[in-house]
Scaffold this active site. Structure first.
Site, PDB file in Angstrom:
ATOM      1  N   ASP A 141       0.836  -1.201   0.000  1.00 12.48           N
ATOM      2  CA  ASP A 141       0.000   0.000   0.000  1.00 12.48           C
ATOM      3  C   ASP A 141       0.869   1.247   0.000  1.00 12.48           C
ATOM      4  OD1 ASP A 141      -2.632   1.379   2.151  1.00 12.48           O
ATOM      5  OD2 ASP A 141      -2.346   1.453  -0.032  1.00 12.48           O
ATOM      6  N   ASP A 169      -3.249  -3.085  -2.444  1.00 14.57           N
ATOM      7  CA  ASP A 169      -4.317  -2.077  -2.474  1.00 14.57           C
ATOM      8  C   ASP A 169      -4.185  -1.248  -3.759  1.00 14.57           C
ATOM      9  OD1 ASP A 169      -5.276   0.857  -0.536  1.00 14.57           O
ATOM     10  OD2 ASP A 169      -6.510  -0.601  -1.624  1.00 14.57           O
ATOM     11  N   ASN A 170      -5.278  -0.631  -4.178  1.00 10.25           N
ATOM     12  CA  ASN A 170      -5.281   0.381  -5.253  1.00 10.25           C
ATOM     13  C   ASN A 170      -4.896  -0.118  -6.640  1.00 10.25           C
ATOM     14  OD1 ASN A 170      -3.721   2.011  -2.643  1.00 10.25           O
ATOM     15  ND2 ASN A 170      -5.780   2.577  -3.295  1.00 10.25           N
ATOM     16  N   GLU A 199     -11.483   4.047  -1.017  1.00 13.47           N
ATOM     17  CA  GLU A 199     -11.884   4.363   0.357  1.00 13.47           C
ATOM     18  C   GLU A 199     -12.765   5.623   0.433  1.00 13.47           C
ATOM     19  OE1 GLU A 199      -8.774   3.623  -0.559  1.00 13.47           O
ATOM     20  OE2 GLU A 199      -7.347   5.158  -0.027  1.00 13.47           O
TER      21      GLU A 199
END
Ligand SMILES: CNc1ncnc2c1ncn2[C@@H]1O[C@H](/C=C/CNC(=O)c2cc(-c3ccc(F)cc3)cc(O)c2O)[C@@H](O)[C@H]1O
Ligand SMILES: [Mg+2]
Length: 215
Positions: A141, A169-170, A199
């Site tokens: 992350d 993530d992402n 988020e």
């Protein structure tokens, strides 16, 4: 502004959360970021997916790349059994200082090793310095263009072994195209995309889970 956003996040934790109660720390940060100021924590929606992967893997040693304010560090550490720990790397000293206090407020400092430094500098020392044999789970992350080079570095250092799970993530927003291409096309990884949202927003984002199959 006088204070930084991480400082305001820590204030929200100290105002709203109960010392020693990790869930109240998570709830306080999510409430602040949803109703006051957006911040790049993995958040509650993707955080539930992170929780389910941590519970499924029940890791003994976890590596987190990019601590920021410690939100996902607390999410991971709160699910670890006694004796298990998460090593989290953060190279911004101001963010590291905030994260230490957030982790302390949650009462999970015994399960967390926050290392102030860059992933590229520290990964080669993990075995020698922390006695890590291999990681059971890696949560990526940090800077998105560093996901792929750091994964390759982890492989070269023998810190990814058969069964190691990478959770990134992402992978959609901001996106990590070269990393995605690598783990999805490599015969040595079994990859799965968990579709979710960025988020605290309605934008699409998601987590990619990649299991290393061995050499
Ligand atoms: C390169 N090696 C490194 N070693 C140690 N720490 C590193 C690091 N790189 C970055 N870091 C640290 O990780 C954190 C960086 C995270 C980068 N994350 C993002 O850019 C991000 C960005 C978004 C985002 C999405 C949409 C948007 F409009 C704006 C932002 C959402 C996210 O969930 C993100 O994770 C910082 O604390 C930084 O100091
Ligand atoms: Mg992120």
């Amino acid at each position: 502004t006088r204070t930084s956003r991480p400082q305001r996040i820590l204030k929200a934790v100290q105002r709203k959360a109960t010392v020693g109660d990790p869930q109240s720390v998570i709830t306080a940060i999510d409430h602040f970021c949803r109703h006051r100021e957006w911040a790049m924590n993995v958040g509650d929606e993707k955080g539930s997916i992170l929780d389910s992967v941590v519970s499924e893997v029940s890791p003994v040693t976890v590596l987190e790349l990019g601590t920021y304010c410690g939100y996902s560090t607390v999410r991971i550490a709160r699910l670890l059994p006694p004796g298990a720990c998460v090593i989290t790397l953060e190279f911004n000293p101001d963010y590291a200082a905030i994260a230490r206090q957030v982790i302390k407020w949650s009462g999970l400092e015994d399960k967390v090793q926050l290392v102030e430094g860059a992933s590229g500098d520290w990964i080669p020392w993990m075995k020698e310095h922390f006695g890590v044999q291999a990681f059971d789970l890696v949560f990526l992350d940090h800077w998105k263009e560093r996901y792929l080079p750091d994964t390759k570095l982890l492989e070269e250092c023998g810190l990814i072994q058969k069964g190691t799970v990478l959770l990134a993530d992402n992978v959609i927003c901001p996106g990590t195209p070269d990393y995605l291409e690598y783990v999805r096309n490599s015969p040595r990884y079994n990859s799965h995309y968990y579709r979710s949202h960025l988020e605290y927003t309605k934008a699409e984002d998601g987590l990619e889970k990649s299991v290393f199959l061995g050499y």
